[in-house]
Design a protein around this motif. Structure first.
Motif, PDB file in Angstrom:
ATOM      1  N   MET A  21      41.283  34.564  30.482  1.00  0.00           N
ATOM      2  CA  MET A  21      42.208  34.771  31.594  1.00  0.00           C
ATOM      3  C   MET A  21      42.850  33.437  31.976  1.00  0.00           C
ATOM      4  SD  MET A  21      41.419  36.354  35.389  1.00  0.00           S
ATOM      5  CE  MET A  21      40.974  37.976  34.770  1.00  0.00           C
ATOM      6  N   TYR A  22      44.178  33.444  32.124  1.00  0.00           N
ATOM      7  CA  TYR A  22      44.883  32.241  32.537  1.00  0.00           C
ATOM      8  C   TYR A  22      44.597  31.915  34.006  1.00  0.00           C
ATOM      9  CZ  TYR A  22      47.676  32.702  28.269  1.00  0.00           C
ATOM     10  OH  TYR A  22      48.095  32.797  26.980  1.00  0.00           O
ATOM     11  N   ALA A  23      44.816  30.623  34.371  1.00  0.00           N
ATOM     12  CA  ALA A  23      44.569  30.199  35.741  1.00  0.00           C
ATOM     13  C   ALA A  23      45.392  31.008  36.739  1.00  0.00           C
ATOM     14  CB  ALA A  23      44.867  28.705  35.886  1.00  0.00           C
ATOM     15  N   ALA A  24      46.674  31.267  36.400  1.00  0.00           N
ATOM     16  CA  ALA A  24      47.534  32.032  37.312  1.00  0.00           C
ATOM     17  C   ALA A  24      46.999  33.444  37.529  1.00  0.00           C
ATOM     18  CB  ALA A  24      48.956  32.091  36.754  1.00  0.00           C
ATOM     19  N   GLU A  25      46.456  34.050  36.463  1.00  0.00           N
ATOM     20  CA  GLU A  25      45.883  35.391  36.587  1.00  0.00           C
ATOM     21  C   GLU A  25      44.635  35.376  37.466  1.00  0.00           C
ATOM     22  OE1 GLU A  25      46.588  37.859  32.619  1.00  0.00           O
ATOM     23  OE2 GLU A  25      45.730  35.900  32.194  1.00  0.00           O
ATOM     24  N   ARG A  26      43.786  34.360  37.260  1.00  0.00           N
ATOM     25  CA  ARG A  26      42.576  34.261  38.094  1.00  0.00           C
ATOM     26  C   ARG A  26      42.937  34.090  39.559  1.00  0.00           C
ATOM     27  NH1 ARG A  26      40.819  30.511  34.561  1.00  0.00           N
ATOM     28  NH2 ARG A  26      41.179  28.906  36.140  1.00  0.00           N
ATOM     29  N   GLN A  27      43.897  33.214  39.818  1.00  0.00           N
ATOM     30  CA  GLN A  27      44.265  32.929  41.208  1.00  0.00           C
ATOM     31  C   GLN A  27      44.863  34.152  41.890  1.00  0.00           C
ATOM     32  OE1 GLN A  27      46.697  29.467  40.555  1.00  0.00           O
ATOM     33  NE2 GLN A  27      44.934  28.361  39.704  1.00  0.00           N
ATOM     34  N   GLN A  28      45.673  34.915  41.154  1.00  0.00           N
ATOM     35  CA  GLN A  28      46.217  36.137  41.743  1.00  0.00           C
ATOM     36  C   GLN A  28      45.112  37.155  41.993  1.00  0.00           C
ATOM     37  OE1 GLN A  28      49.334  36.455  42.763  1.00  0.00           O
ATOM     38  NE2 GLN A  28      48.940  38.489  43.585  1.00  0.00           N
ATOM     39  N   LEU A  29      44.166  37.241  41.054  1.00  0.00           N
ATOM     40  CA  LEU A  29      43.025  38.141  41.239  1.00  0.00           C
ATOM     41  C   LEU A  29      42.220  37.741  42.479  1.00  0.00           C
ATOM     42  CD1 LEU A  29      41.107  40.394  40.269  1.00  0.00           C
ATOM     43  CD2 LEU A  29      39.978  38.671  38.848  1.00  0.00           C
ATOM     44  N   LEU A  30      41.978  36.451  42.643  1.00  0.00           N
ATOM     45  CA  LEU A  30      41.216  35.990  43.800  1.00  0.00           C
ATOM     46  C   LEU A  30      41.972  36.264  45.103  1.00  0.00           C
ATOM     47  CD1 LEU A  30      39.689  32.593  42.598  1.00  0.00           C
ATOM     48  CD2 LEU A  30      38.825  34.903  42.317  1.00  0.00           C
ATOM     49  N   ALA A  31      43.304  36.077  45.084  1.00  0.00           N
ATOM     50  CA  ALA A  31      44.093  36.378  46.278  1.00  0.00           C
ATOM     51  C   ALA A  31      43.996  37.853  46.641  1.00  0.00           C
ATOM     52  CB  ALA A  31      45.551  35.984  46.044  1.00  0.00           C
ATOM     53  N   GLU A  32      44.026  38.719  45.613  1.00  0.00           N
ATOM     54  CA  GLU A  32      43.908  40.155  45.865  1.00  0.00           C
ATOM     55  C   GLU A  32      42.522  40.508  46.389  1.00  0.00           C
ATOM     56  OE1 GLU A  32      44.951  41.808  42.107  1.00  0.00           O
ATOM     57  OE2 GLU A  32      47.042  41.145  42.240  1.00  0.00           O
ATOM     58  N   ARG A  33      41.485  39.870  45.856  1.00  0.00           N
ATOM     59  CA  ARG A  33      40.118  40.119  46.342  1.00  0.00           C
ATOM     60  C   ARG A  33      39.984  39.695  47.812  1.00  0.00           C
ATOM     61  NH1 ARG A  33      36.095  40.111  42.274  1.00  0.00           N
ATOM     62  NH2 ARG A  33      36.827  41.508  40.622  1.00  0.00           N
ATOM     63  N   LEU A  34      40.599  38.568  48.155  1.00  0.00           N
ATOM     64  CA  LEU A  34      40.568  38.125  49.545  1.00  0.00           C
ATOM     65  C   LEU A  34      41.242  39.138  50.458  1.00  0.00           C
ATOM     66  CD1 LEU A  34      41.230  34.280  49.418  1.00  0.00           C
ATOM     67  CD2 LEU A  34      39.259  35.420  50.434  1.00  0.00           C
ATOM     68  N   GLN A  35      42.370  39.697  49.966  1.00  0.00           N
ATOM     69  CA  GLN A  35      43.077  40.709  50.749  1.00  0.00           C
ATOM     70  C   GLN A  35      42.175  41.920  51.001  1.00  0.00           C
ATOM     71  OE1 GLN A  35      45.930  40.982  52.242  1.00  0.00           O
ATOM     72  NE2 GLN A  35      46.027  43.182  52.599  1.00  0.00           N
ATOM     73  N   GLN A  36      41.421  42.299  49.975  1.00  0.00           N
ATOM     74  CA  GLN A  36      40.605  43.509  50.063  1.00  0.00           C
ATOM     75  C   GLN A  36      39.292  43.264  50.815  1.00  0.00           C
ATOM     76  OE1 GLN A  36      40.129  44.557  45.961  1.00  0.00           O
ATOM     77  NE2 GLN A  36      42.307  44.918  45.651  1.00  0.00           N
ATOM     78  N   ASP A  37      38.603  42.133  50.501  1.00  0.00           N
ATOM     79  CA  ASP A  37      37.235  41.928  50.973  1.00  0.00           C
ATOM     80  C   ASP A  37      37.114  40.910  52.107  1.00  0.00           C
ATOM     81  OD1 ASP A  37      36.586  43.671  48.929  1.00  0.00           O
ATOM     82  OD2 ASP A  37      36.114  42.057  47.515  1.00  0.00           O
ATOM     83  N   GLY A  38      38.088  40.035  52.232  1.00  0.00           N
ATOM     84  CA  GLY A  38      38.054  39.053  53.305  1.00  0.00           C
ATOM     85  C   GLY A  38      37.281  37.785  53.010  1.00  0.00           C
ATOM     86  N   ARG A  39      36.442  37.788  51.939  1.00  0.00           N
ATOM     87  CA  ARG A  39      35.659  36.593  51.609  1.00  0.00           C
ATOM     88  C   ARG A  39      35.322  36.616  50.129  1.00  0.00           C
ATOM     89  NH1 ARG A  39      32.053  35.547  55.201  1.00  0.00           N
ATOM     90  NH2 ARG A  39      30.767  34.254  53.863  1.00  0.00           N
ATOM     91  N   LEU A  40      35.051  35.426  49.565  1.00  0.00           N
ATOM     92  CA  LEU A  40      34.697  35.289  48.153  1.00  0.00           C
ATOM     93  C   LEU A  40      33.511  34.333  48.022  1.00  0.00           C
ATOM     94  CD1 LEU A  40      38.262  34.765  46.604  1.00  0.00           C
ATOM     95  CD2 LEU A  40      36.925  36.883  46.590  1.00  0.00           C
ATOM     96  N   ALA A  41      32.651  34.590  47.043  1.00  0.00           N
ATOM     97  CA  ALA A  41      31.516  33.720  46.755  1.00  0.00           C
ATOM     98  C   ALA A  41      31.714  33.079  45.388  1.00  0.00           C
ATOM     99  CB  ALA A  41      30.204  34.505  46.779  1.00  0.00           C
ATOM    100  N   VAL A  42      31.624  31.752  45.327  1.00  0.00           N
ATOM    101  CA  VAL A  42      31.883  31.020  44.082  1.00  0.00           C
ATOM    102  C   VAL A  42      30.937  31.462  42.972  1.00  0.00           C
ATOM    103  CG1 VAL A  42      31.772  28.747  42.995  1.00  0.00           C
ATOM    104  CG2 VAL A  42      32.913  29.023  45.197  1.00  0.00           C
ATOM    105  N   ILE A  43      29.657  31.532  43.263  1.00  0.00           N
ATOM    106  CA  ILE A  43      28.671  31.851  42.220  1.00  0.00           C
ATOM    107  C   ILE A  43      28.936  33.227  41.617  1.00  0.00           C
ATOM    108  CG2 ILE A  43      26.237  32.309  41.788  1.00  0.00           C
ATOM    109  CD1 ILE A  43      25.552  30.159  43.848  1.00  0.00           C
ATOM    110  N   ASP A  44      29.189  34.212  42.463  1.00  0.00           N
ATOM    111  CA  ASP A  44      29.439  35.570  41.972  1.00  0.00           C
ATOM    112  C   ASP A  44      30.690  35.625  41.104  1.00  0.00           C
ATOM    113  OD1 ASP A  44      27.225  36.372  43.377  1.00  0.00           O
ATOM    114  OD2 ASP A  44      28.363  37.179  45.079  1.00  0.00           O
ATOM    115  N   LEU A  45      31.741  34.932  41.525  1.00  0.00           N
ATOM    116  CA  LEU A  45      32.997  34.959  40.772  1.00  0.00           C
ATOM    117  C   LEU A  45      32.856  34.236  39.441  1.00  0.00           C
ATOM    118  CD1 LEU A  45      35.449  34.288  43.710  1.00  0.00           C
ATOM    119  CD2 LEU A  45      35.395  36.356  42.301  1.00  0.00           C
ATOM    120  N   ALA A  46      32.149  33.114  39.435  1.00  0.00           N
ATOM    121  CA  ALA A  46      31.950  32.377  38.191  1.00  0.00           C
ATOM    122  C   ALA A  46      31.232  33.235  37.158  1.00  0.00           C
ATOM    123  CB  ALA A  46      31.173  31.093  38.468  1.00  0.00           C
ATOM    124  N   GLU A  47      30.224  33.969  37.614  1.00  0.00           N
ATOM    125  CA  GLU A  47      29.489  34.845  36.701  1.00  0.00           C
ATOM    126  C   GLU A  47      30.353  36.015  36.238  1.00  0.00           C
ATOM    127  OE1 GLU A  47      25.408  37.584  36.645  1.00  0.00           O
ATOM    128  OE2 GLU A  47      25.824  36.247  38.337  1.00  0.00           O
TER     129      GLU A  47
END
Length: 255
Positions: free
Chosen positions: A1-27
């Motif tokens: 996955m390209y960096a731009a794709e990851r960043q858009q995915l993370l932005a969408e997850r933030l929209q949906q869930d309100g928070r992100l965990a580094v360890i979970d996302l890395a895995e």
């Protein structure tokens, strides 16, 4: 996955869930924790995220991330090509007129234009115009205005005034987000104003966007589902989203 794709995915997850965990996302994404931290730093600079210990939280209820044109071209590229092929089937017959919005999916549609069909095309998108100028069967009108570096498209009062005089057969419309409550939306108010004029410029409005745009809201709405005649999306779109569109009288094509 390209960096731009990851960043858009993370932005969408933030929209949906309100928070992100580094360890979970890395895995989940099979990348290092440091890679996720760099992505979150980008989102923080964009105003989408606020980094906290172990992850990030959303800073706003509405997403405002606007990837640049080069980034957007590589995200969901195969889905966009399939959508474009279906959209090409809705081009008018010879002698018809078309209005094209700016966007990577619309650029794919230009690549799918029949080479021998005489059409009159209006667009404010510089990349689309650059491709169309090579087709001798196309009478091309490039609409004026201030060209945005983010979208490579003209916007502003000049663009809107040019569209006000048009009544084309079909408008192909792009969007950054789509939801039942907020309709189609964008983070940029100037872009939203042009898109509203695009919707009014044609007898038939065809929205082309991949399924990742569903259930997202940006700040500025430019069309409700009631303004659309056809939506062309990909097969990953949920049944709930498809049913909602059809309940509003919109024809849905899944590519």
């Amino acid at each position: 996955m390209y960096a731009a794709e990851r960043q858009q995915l993370l932005a969408e997850r933030l929209q949906q869930d309100g928070r992100l965990a580094v360890i979970d996302l890395a895995e989940e994404l099979d990348v290092s924790s440091e890679t996720i931290r760099r992505d979150l730093a980008v989102l923080e600079r964009e105003g989408v995220a606020q980094r906290v210990h172990g992850g990030a939280v959303a800073t706003r209820a509405l997403t405002i991330l606007v990837p640049n044109l080069a980034q957007r071209e590589i995200v969901h590229a195969e889905q966009k090509r399939r959508i474009a092929r279906e959209a090409a089937a809705l081009l008018p017959d010879a002698g018809g007129s078309v209005v094209l919005d700016a966007g990577t999916t619309v650029n794919e549609l230009v690549d799918a234009f029949p080479l021998d069909r005489t059409l009159t095309v209006f667009t404010h998108a510089v990349p689309a115009a650059a491709k169309l100028i090579t087709l001798p069967s196309i009478t091309l009108h490039l609409l004026g205005g201030r060209v945005s570096g983010a979208t490579a498209a003209a916007m502003g009062p000049t663009t809107i005034d040019s569209l006000a005089d048009l009544r084309a057969d079909v408008c192909f419309l792009a969007t950054s987000a789509a939801s039942t409550a907020h309709g189609l939306s964008t983070p940029d108010p100037d872009e939203a104003a042009v898109k509203r004029a695009l919707v009014r410029s044609a007898r038939t409005v065809v929205a082309v966007f991949d399924s990742s745009k569903f259930s997202l809201d940006h700040v500025f709405s430019f069309a409700s589902y009631d303004d659309l005649d056809v939506v062309i999306t990909d097969t990953d779109a949920s049944e709930d989203d498809i049913k909602e569109l059809r309940a509003r009288g919109v024809e849905v094509v899944r590519a």
